[in-house]
Scaffold this motif. Structure first.
Motif, PDB file in Angstrom:
ATOM      1  N   ARG A   1     -12.223 -15.743   3.369  1.00  0.00           N
ATOM      2  CA  ARG A   1     -12.710 -14.363   3.346  1.00  0.00           C
ATOM      3  C   ARG A   1     -11.656 -13.431   2.743  1.00  0.00           C
ATOM      4  O   ARG A   1     -11.980 -12.516   1.996  1.00  0.00           O
ATOM      5  CB  ARG A   1     -13.090 -13.890   4.748  1.00  0.00           C
ATOM      6  CG  ARG A   1     -13.716 -12.512   4.722  1.00  0.00           C
ATOM      7  CD  ARG A   1     -14.282 -12.134   6.043  1.00  0.00           C
ATOM      8  NE  ARG A   1     -15.466 -12.945   6.299  1.00  0.00           N
ATOM      9  CZ  ARG A   1     -16.322 -12.717   7.274  1.00  0.00           C
ATOM     10  NH1 ARG A   1     -16.140 -11.698   8.085  1.00  0.00           N
ATOM     11  NH2 ARG A   1     -17.352 -13.502   7.456  1.00  0.00           N
ATOM     12  N   ALA A   2     -10.376 -13.665   3.066  1.00  0.00           N
ATOM     13  CA  ALA A   2      -9.304 -12.864   2.471  1.00  0.00           C
ATOM     14  C   ALA A   2      -9.259 -13.073   0.957  1.00  0.00           C
ATOM     15  O   ALA A   2      -9.021 -12.136   0.196  1.00  0.00           O
ATOM     16  CB  ALA A   2      -7.957 -13.220   3.105  1.00  0.00           C
ATOM     17  N   ASN A   3      -9.516 -14.292   0.533  1.00  0.00           N
ATOM     18  CA  ASN A   3      -9.558 -14.621  -0.893  1.00  0.00           C
ATOM     19  C   ASN A   3     -10.712 -13.869  -1.571  1.00  0.00           C
ATOM     20  O   ASN A   3     -10.537 -13.250  -2.620  1.00  0.00           O
ATOM     21  CB  ASN A   3      -9.723 -16.132  -1.055  1.00  0.00           C
ATOM     22  CG  ASN A   3      -9.506 -16.603  -2.452  1.00  0.00           C
ATOM     23  OD1 ASN A   3      -8.711 -16.060  -3.197  1.00  0.00           O
ATOM     24  ND2 ASN A   3     -10.221 -17.643  -2.821  1.00  0.00           N
ATOM     25  N   GLY A   4     -11.893 -13.907  -0.969  1.00  0.00           N
ATOM     26  CA  GLY A   4     -13.040 -13.187  -1.511  1.00  0.00           C
ATOM     27  C   GLY A   4     -12.800 -11.689  -1.544  1.00  0.00           C
ATOM     28  O   GLY A   4     -13.179 -11.004  -2.495  1.00  0.00           O
ATOM     29  N   ARG A   5     -12.139 -11.161  -0.518  1.00  0.00           N
ATOM     30  CA  ARG A   5     -11.826  -9.733  -0.468  1.00  0.00           C
ATOM     31  C   ARG A   5     -10.881  -9.357  -1.592  1.00  0.00           C
ATOM     32  O   ARG A   5     -11.050  -8.330  -2.250  1.00  0.00           O
ATOM     33  CB  ARG A   5     -11.208  -9.400   0.896  1.00  0.00           C
ATOM     34  CG  ARG A   5     -10.927  -7.937   1.107  1.00  0.00           C
ATOM     35  CD  ARG A   5     -10.415  -7.689   2.535  1.00  0.00           C
ATOM     36  NE  ARG A   5     -10.336  -6.271   2.799  1.00  0.00           N
ATOM     37  CZ  ARG A   5      -9.287  -5.516   2.493  1.00  0.00           C
ATOM     38  NH1 ARG A   5      -8.225  -6.045   1.930  1.00  0.00           N
ATOM     39  NH2 ARG A   5      -9.300  -4.229   2.745  1.00  0.00           N
ATOM     40  N   TYR A   6      -9.876 -10.193  -1.843  1.00  0.00           N
ATOM     41  CA  TYR A   6      -8.918  -9.889  -2.901  1.00  0.00           C
ATOM     42  C   TYR A   6      -9.601  -9.848  -4.273  1.00  0.00           C
ATOM     43  O   TYR A   6      -9.420  -8.901  -5.026  1.00  0.00           O
ATOM     44  CB  TYR A   6      -7.776 -10.915  -2.925  1.00  0.00           C
ATOM     45  CG  TYR A   6      -6.824 -10.664  -4.063  1.00  0.00           C
ATOM     46  CD1 TYR A   6      -5.874  -9.649  -3.960  1.00  0.00           C
ATOM     47  CD2 TYR A   6      -6.904 -11.375  -5.250  1.00  0.00           C
ATOM     48  CE1 TYR A   6      -5.022  -9.377  -5.014  1.00  0.00           C
ATOM     49  CE2 TYR A   6      -6.055 -11.103  -6.310  1.00  0.00           C
ATOM     50  CZ  TYR A   6      -5.118 -10.110  -6.182  1.00  0.00           C
ATOM     51  OH  TYR A   6      -4.281  -9.823  -7.224  1.00  0.00           O
TER      52      TYR A   6
ATOM     53  N   GLU B   1      -3.161 -11.080   4.877  1.00  0.00           N
ATOM     54  CA  GLU B   1      -4.349 -10.573   5.567  1.00  0.00           C
ATOM     55  C   GLU B   1      -5.060 -11.641   6.393  1.00  0.00           C
ATOM     56  O   GLU B   1      -5.793 -11.313   7.310  1.00  0.00           O
ATOM     57  CB  GLU B   1      -5.303  -9.923   4.561  1.00  0.00           C
ATOM     58  CG  GLU B   1      -4.733  -8.615   4.032  1.00  0.00           C
ATOM     59  CD  GLU B   1      -5.593  -7.933   2.996  1.00  0.00           C
ATOM     60  OE1 GLU B   1      -6.624  -8.507   2.575  1.00  0.00           O
ATOM     61  OE2 GLU B   1      -5.233  -6.808   2.593  1.00  0.00           O
ATOM     62  N   SER B   2      -4.844 -12.917   6.085  1.00  0.00           N
ATOM     63  CA  SER B   2      -5.447 -13.985   6.890  1.00  0.00           C
ATOM     64  C   SER B   2      -4.460 -14.543   7.920  1.00  0.00           C
ATOM     65  O   SER B   2      -4.801 -15.437   8.683  1.00  0.00           O
ATOM     66  CB  SER B   2      -5.961 -15.106   5.992  1.00  0.00           C
ATOM     67  OG  SER B   2      -4.895 -15.725   5.286  1.00  0.00           O
ATOM     68  N   SER B   3      -3.246 -13.992   7.967  1.00  0.00           N
ATOM     69  CA  SER B   3      -2.234 -14.466   8.912  1.00  0.00           C
ATOM     70  C   SER B   3      -2.449 -13.837  10.290  1.00  0.00           C
ATOM     71  O   SER B   3      -3.360 -13.038  10.489  1.00  0.00           O
ATOM     72  CB  SER B   3      -0.835 -14.085   8.396  1.00  0.00           C
ATOM     73  OG  SER B   3      -0.634 -12.685   8.513  1.00  0.00           O
TER      74      SER B   3
ATOM     75  N   ARG C   1      -5.010  -3.095  10.354  1.00  0.00           N
ATOM     76  CA  ARG C   1      -5.332  -4.527  10.359  1.00  0.00           C
ATOM     77  C   ARG C   1      -6.645  -4.747   9.628  1.00  0.00           C
ATOM     78  O   ARG C   1      -7.538  -3.905   9.672  1.00  0.00           O
ATOM     79  CB  ARG C   1      -5.489  -5.047  11.790  1.00  0.00           C
ATOM     80  CG  ARG C   1      -4.218  -5.107  12.552  1.00  0.00           C
ATOM     81  CD  ARG C   1      -4.362  -5.881  13.850  1.00  0.00           C
ATOM     82  NE  ARG C   1      -5.707  -5.925  14.377  1.00  0.00           N
ATOM     83  CZ  ARG C   1      -6.035  -5.746  15.637  1.00  0.00           C
ATOM     84  NH1 ARG C   1      -5.126  -5.467  16.517  1.00  0.00           N
ATOM     85  NH2 ARG C   1      -7.280  -5.823  16.034  1.00  0.00           N
ATOM     86  N   VAL C   2      -6.764  -5.914   8.998  1.00  0.00           N
ATOM     87  CA  VAL C   2      -8.013  -6.306   8.346  1.00  0.00           C
ATOM     88  C   VAL C   2      -8.743  -7.248   9.290  1.00  0.00           C
ATOM     89  O   VAL C   2      -8.163  -8.233   9.760  1.00  0.00           O
ATOM     90  CB  VAL C   2      -7.747  -7.005   6.988  1.00  0.00           C
ATOM     91  CG1 VAL C   2      -9.049  -7.426   6.336  1.00  0.00           C
ATOM     92  CG2 VAL C   2      -6.955  -6.097   6.069  1.00  0.00           C
TER      93      VAL C   2
ATOM     94  N   VAL D   1     -11.062  -2.388   7.781  1.00  0.00           N
ATOM     95  CA  VAL D   1      -9.644  -2.113   7.975  1.00  0.00           C
ATOM     96  C   VAL D   1      -9.581  -1.115   9.122  1.00  0.00           C
ATOM     97  O   VAL D   1     -10.179  -0.043   9.042  1.00  0.00           O
ATOM     98  CB  VAL D   1      -8.970  -1.557   6.706  1.00  0.00           C
ATOM     99  CG1 VAL D   1      -7.511  -1.246   6.972  1.00  0.00           C
ATOM    100  CG2 VAL D   1      -9.101  -2.541   5.557  1.00  0.00           C
ATOM    101  N   VAL D   2      -8.927  -1.509  10.198  1.00  0.00           N
ATOM    102  CA  VAL D   2      -8.878  -0.684  11.400  1.00  0.00           C
ATOM    103  C   VAL D   2      -7.442  -0.296  11.702  1.00  0.00           C
ATOM    104  O   VAL D   2      -6.504  -0.933  11.238  1.00  0.00           O
ATOM    105  CB  VAL D   2      -9.505  -1.414  12.625  1.00  0.00           C
ATOM    106  CG1 VAL D   2     -10.989  -1.669  12.405  1.00  0.00           C
ATOM    107  CG2 VAL D   2      -8.777  -2.722  12.908  1.00  0.00           C
ATOM    108  N   ARG D   3      -7.293   0.774  12.490  1.00  0.00           N
ATOM    109  CA  ARG D   3      -5.956   1.220  12.899  1.00  0.00           C
ATOM    110  C   ARG D   3      -5.967   1.547  14.375  1.00  0.00           C
ATOM    111  O   ARG D   3      -6.984   1.930  14.931  1.00  0.00           O
ATOM    112  CB  ARG D   3      -5.490   2.414  12.080  1.00  0.00           C
ATOM    113  CG  ARG D   3      -6.212   3.695  12.351  1.00  0.00           C
ATOM    114  CD  ARG D   3      -5.625   4.866  11.551  1.00  0.00           C
ATOM    115  NE  ARG D   3      -6.429   6.053  11.747  1.00  0.00           N
ATOM    116  CZ  ARG D   3      -6.195   6.965  12.686  1.00  0.00           C
ATOM    117  NH1 ARG D   3      -5.185   6.815  13.513  1.00  0.00           N
ATOM    118  NH2 ARG D   3      -6.971   8.015  12.810  1.00  0.00           N
ATOM    119  N   GLN D   4      -4.817   1.393  14.980  1.00  0.00           N
ATOM    120  CA  GLN D   4      -4.643   1.761  16.381  1.00  0.00           C
ATOM    121  C   GLN D   4      -4.567   3.267  16.458  1.00  0.00           C
ATOM    122  O   GLN D   4      -3.847   3.901  15.714  1.00  0.00           O
ATOM    123  CB  GLN D   4      -3.340   1.155  16.921  1.00  0.00           C
ATOM    124  CG  GLN D   4      -3.218   1.183  18.404  1.00  0.00           C
ATOM    125  CD  GLN D   4      -4.096   0.155  19.075  1.00  0.00           C
ATOM    126  OE1 GLN D   4      -4.353  -0.899  18.536  1.00  0.00           O
ATOM    127  NE2 GLN D   4      -4.545   0.466  20.269  1.00  0.00           N
TER     128      GLN D   4
END
Length: 193
Positions: free
Chosen positions: A149-154, A120-122, A136-137, A189-192
């Motif tokens: 932030r990805a760590n906190g989200r997890y 998620e942070s990549s 996408r996050v 979390v968004v999507r196309q």
């Protein structure tokens, strides 16, 4: 800046429409909108929308299948090696089972943390399951999130689960489709679309 989707007037620095949540960065500026008239737009380019509960649930199921396969591939050889070394040192079957269970739980936790946080942070901004569905996050402005932030989200997902999964069910009912863990980490979390 006027939103091409709903016509709402937003701050010029906004990345998402405060009226409908569509990404403002991917929308064409209509002739009437540039002058500030608020005229309706006839064509809308591909835009980002907040990903709903069912998309995210399907992505979660895909990720769990992938993560389970990874865990089995890593855990089985380690388990056999650990069991063989413990048996050689005279440990009982019950002791071997107890240690193997603890090691399996720790390994699952660490692999899950690594999987979600790194992906998620990549540059992908998503796990393989989310990527398959075009999710996408992002942070609240639509930017890529960092490792912290990805760590906190997890780790916030644990709280979402401990509250009888209400933290996850919030995705279906909040305006920006955020779970409790998204609110804590200030992510979307968004999507196309």
């Amino acid at each position: 800046m006027y939103c091409a989707q709903c016509g709402h007037n937003n701050d010029d620095s906004a990345r998402f429409c405060s009226g409908c949540g569509v990404s403002l960065g991917t929308q064409p500026m209509a002739a009437g909108m540039a002058a500030g008239t608020g005229a309706a737009v006839t064509s809308v380019s591909a835009s980002l929308r907040d990903a709903g509960f069912w998309y995210r649930l399907l992505a979660f199921v895909i990720d769990m299948i992938i993560l389970t396969l990874i865990t089995v591939v890593v855990a089985v050889p380690l388990g056999f090696a650990l069991g063989a070394s413990m048996a050689a040192s005279g440990a009982t079957g019950q002791e071997i089972n107890l240690v193997a269970e603890g090691m399996g739980n720790l390994l699952s936790l660490l692999l899950g943390w690594f999987y979600y946080t790194v992906f998620e942070s990549s540059k992908w901004q998503s796990t393989p399951g989310k990527r398959m569905l075009g999710l996408r996050v992002t942070d609240m402005d639509g930017n890529r999130i960092g490792f912290g932030r990805a760590n906190g989200r997890y780790w916030s997902k644990i709280l979402s689960a401990l509250l009888l999964f209400i933290g996850y069910l919030m995705i279906a009912f909040t305006r920006r489709k955020q779970g409790l863990h998204d609110m804590i980490a200030s992510t979307l979390v968004v999507r196309q679309s």
